[in-house]
Design a protein around this motif. Sequence first.
Motif, short mmCIF file in Angstrom:
data_model
loop_
_atom_site.label_atom_id
_atom_site.label_comp_id
_atom_site.label_asym_id
_atom_site.label_seq_id
_atom_site.Cartn_x
_atom_site.Cartn_y
_atom_site.Cartn_z
N GLY A 197 0.79 -1.22 0.00
CA GLY A 197 0.00 0.00 0.00
C GLY A 197 0.82 1.28 0.00
N ALA A 198 0.10 2.39 -0.19
CA ALA A 198 0.71 3.72 -0.14
C ALA A 198 0.82 4.19 1.31
N GLY A 199 1.53 5.30 1.49
CA GLY A 199 1.59 5.92 2.81
C GLY A 199 2.71 5.43 3.69
N HIS A 200 3.67 4.68 3.15
CA HIS A 200 4.83 4.23 3.91
C HIS A 200 6.02 5.11 3.54
N PHE A 201 6.53 5.85 4.49
CA PHE A 201 7.58 6.82 4.20
C PHE A 201 8.78 6.60 5.12
N SER A 202 9.96 7.05 4.65
CA SER A 202 11.18 6.94 5.45
C SER A 202 11.85 8.28 5.68
N TRP A 203 11.37 9.33 5.02
CA TRP A 203 11.97 10.67 5.17
C TRP A 203 10.87 11.72 5.18
N TRP A 204 11.04 12.68 6.10
CA TRP A 204 10.13 13.81 6.23
C TRP A 204 10.96 15.06 6.42
N ASP A 205 10.73 16.06 5.61
CA ASP A 205 11.45 17.32 5.72
C ASP A 205 11.25 17.90 7.12
N TYR A 206 12.33 18.47 7.68
CA TYR A 206 12.22 19.11 8.99
C TYR A 206 11.26 20.30 8.96
#
Length: 259
Positions: A197-206
């Motif tokens: 599925g979608a919605g799995h992330f490993s990086w998010w901008d500060y």
Amino acid sequence: MKIATWNVNSVRSRADHIRTFLKEQAPDVLALQELKAVADQVPLAAFAEAGYQATIFGQKAYNGVAFLSREDISEPAEVQRGFPDDGDDAPARLLSARFGDLRLINVYLPNGSEVGSDKYNYKLDWMERLRGWLDAAFDPADPVVLVGDFNVAPEDRDVYDPAALRDRILFSEPEKQTLERIRDWGFTDCFRRFHEGAGHFSWWDYRMNQFRRGNGLRIDHIWTTPAAAGACTSCDILIEPRRWERPSDHAPVVAEIEL
């Protein structure tokens, strides 16, 4: 073998986080990116206390990659730092070693800055060099694992807003196509074997509370050749370290391979 990859965004700033992760997760090998330190600046004592030895390709203030491997597994062999034709001033972005029968390649791909810029073209060229080096140095029939911060989200389901991010850095078509050429060498995306599925992330901008808003990208990966893919029993993104105080902007990815 339990393998983890994590862009820690400064090994010195995140030393306590890394040590906690090692104690909680006990990976056999942890691949680190963005050390921002040379070898004698890496807090080796903190990692040795947790039972790990370090194999380092460092660079002052920028880049840098390393393996932290358990002292009770086989010593890293056939260690290579950078591409064979790199000059002495080449950025520290690639580290390769063999652990038993498994070849592990740790990469920190260039960010690219802005689509169409000189740094962007350098990124695409670096990725093509990676594909060429794989062709020349290894066989897809062997157990090879490519891990690291690829700085590319491969598909729409790997970003929080495909329409808004399309043709922007980390998600432009040339980046995705060049990454696909690397995957076509013979790799399988371990994470997608277990999570469709979608919605799995490993990086998010500060910036702009992107983590709290859930606005992330999946740009950290563990890829394996068929010899290792069939032995991969799990692959997950561990979100909790991104919630720790003063975290890296990346979360670690962990896979288990029963070779």
